[in-house]
Scaffold this active site. Structure first.
Site, PDB file in Angstrom:
ATOM      1  N   ASP A 159       0.827  -1.208   0.000  1.00  0.00           N
ATOM      2  CA  ASP A 159       0.000   0.000   0.000  1.00  0.00           C
ATOM      3  C   ASP A 159       0.861   1.257   0.000  1.00  0.00           C
ATOM      4  OD1 ASP A 159      -2.633   0.699  -0.271  1.00  0.00           O
ATOM      5  OD2 ASP A 159      -3.004   0.955   1.868  1.00  0.00           O
ATOM      6  N   ASP A 205      -8.966  -2.327   2.409  1.00  0.00           N
ATOM      7  CA  ASP A 205      -8.673  -1.723   3.711  1.00  0.00           C
ATOM      8  C   ASP A 205      -9.715  -2.090   4.757  1.00  0.00           C
ATOM      9  OD1 ASP A 205      -6.466  -0.436   2.575  1.00  0.00           O
ATOM     10  OD2 ASP A 205      -7.688   1.260   1.913  1.00  0.00           O
TER      11      ASP A 205
END
Length: 334
Positions: A159, A205
């Site tokens: 990420d 997420d």
């Protein structure tokens, strides 16, 4: 309990390869958007997620909708069977059992799907996104904390690299017109339901920390202390990490990789609690695959029974008393 879909257990090897596979997929999507017309790609993706979204939303709202049906509701049973071959070589391709209540849920979900397809409204997008997230947490299963740490650690690096190192992640997120993210209208007070300025949160997420938090809940139950200390700690840690992400994004006016803040919070907070309680060894030695929780029975064999749900339940109950070999599971796709 009533579905033939068993959770797909993520091994440590799967967890280590996950960021690599995700990176290849992300880069592939980025190149697709650069080479081909964005309009046609999103049209194809919209149809694909239209079908998946209806099925996911129907599965999600079904338990809740059952409470609203009257006791005398004419609930008929149906079976959709599609086979290949004949005689002893006959092979089942599709064997799906459903009832009238499932059809009602499917019809309601289809209304939301058509609304999303025609308007791309943010509420319809979020309904589908939440349904995908819940189904993802239900179908993906971590069997120990070490595997969870490997998965979260790898995606932490993934990420951070794709958000701060390149513009790939942000470009794909903005170009991808599909319910793979939750959107939050920043001009809701000004424009109401017609808001068009959004902040985004990718479903990854939600799902990735979610399956880790679900693992800690099973660990809580395995301790048999009638407390959910680790679950609540990790849940609060997730809220804290998400709040910190929003705060940093607001300060620096730049997209933030949510896992940069969620991963340390979701791993660090429960680990501190385990250190304080002297249960670090128990936490890392816990294997949830051998655990059969009383409120979530895990059936490894699903007999084919034609007839009423009562006969199906009786058959399952008889099978539970005998040892069974777990059938091969195909990987679940998100």
């Amino acid at each position: 309990q009533n579905s033939s879909e068993m959770p797909e257990t993520i091994t440590s090897r799967d967890a280590a390869r996950f960021p690599i596979v995700a990176s290849c997929t992300l880069l592939g999507l980025y190149l697709f958007f650069k080479i081909f017309s964005q309009e046609y790609i999103n049209l194809l993706l919209s149809m694909y997620f239209f079908v998946l979204g209806i099925l996911a939303l129907s599965h999600t709202i079904s338990p809740m909708m059952n409470r609203f049906f009257p006791a005398n509701f004419p609930n008929k049973q149906y079976q959709l069977l599609f086979t290949q071959g004949s005689g002893e070589s006959k092979e089942e391709i599709v064997n799906y059992e459903f009832d009238t209540k499932d059809l009602v849920c499917l019809a309601l979900s289809t209304v939301v799907g058509v609304w999303y397809l025609l308007r791309k409204h943010w509420i319809a997008n979020n309904l589908f996104g939440l349904a995908f997230s819940l189904n993802g947490v239900e179908l993906l299963h971590l069997n120990n904390v070490s595997t969870g740490c490997i998965l979260l650690g790898g995606l932490f690096i993934y990420d951070v690299f794709w958000v701060f190192g390149t513009n790939v992640m942000v470009t794909v997120a903005k170009s991808f017109e599909a319910p793979i993210k939750l959107v939050f209208p920043q001009d809701l007070l000004e424009k109401g339901l017609e808001a068009d300025n959004f902040a985004m949160l990718g479903l990854g997420d939600i799902v990735i920390p979610g399956i880790f938090i679900a693992l800690l809940l099973r660990f809580d139950i395995s301790l048999k202390k009638n407390t959910h200390t680790y679950f609540y700690t990790s849940f609060v840690a997730y809220i804290f990490g998400l709040g910190l992400t929003i705060f940093i994004m607001h300060i620096f006016k730049h997209a933030q990789p949510a896992l940069l803040y969620l991963v340390p919070a979701c791993i660090g907070f429960p680990l501190l609690v385990a250190l304080a309680k002297g249960e670090v060894t128990e936490m890392f030695s816990y294997e949830s695959s051998a655990e059969i929780l009383p409120h979530t029975p895990r059936l490894t064999h699903f007999p084919t029974v034609s007839g009423s749900p009562a006969s199906l339940a009786d058959s399952m109950q008889q099978k539970l008393s005998c040892p069974r070999r777990r059938r091969q599971q195909s990987p679940s796709a998100m």
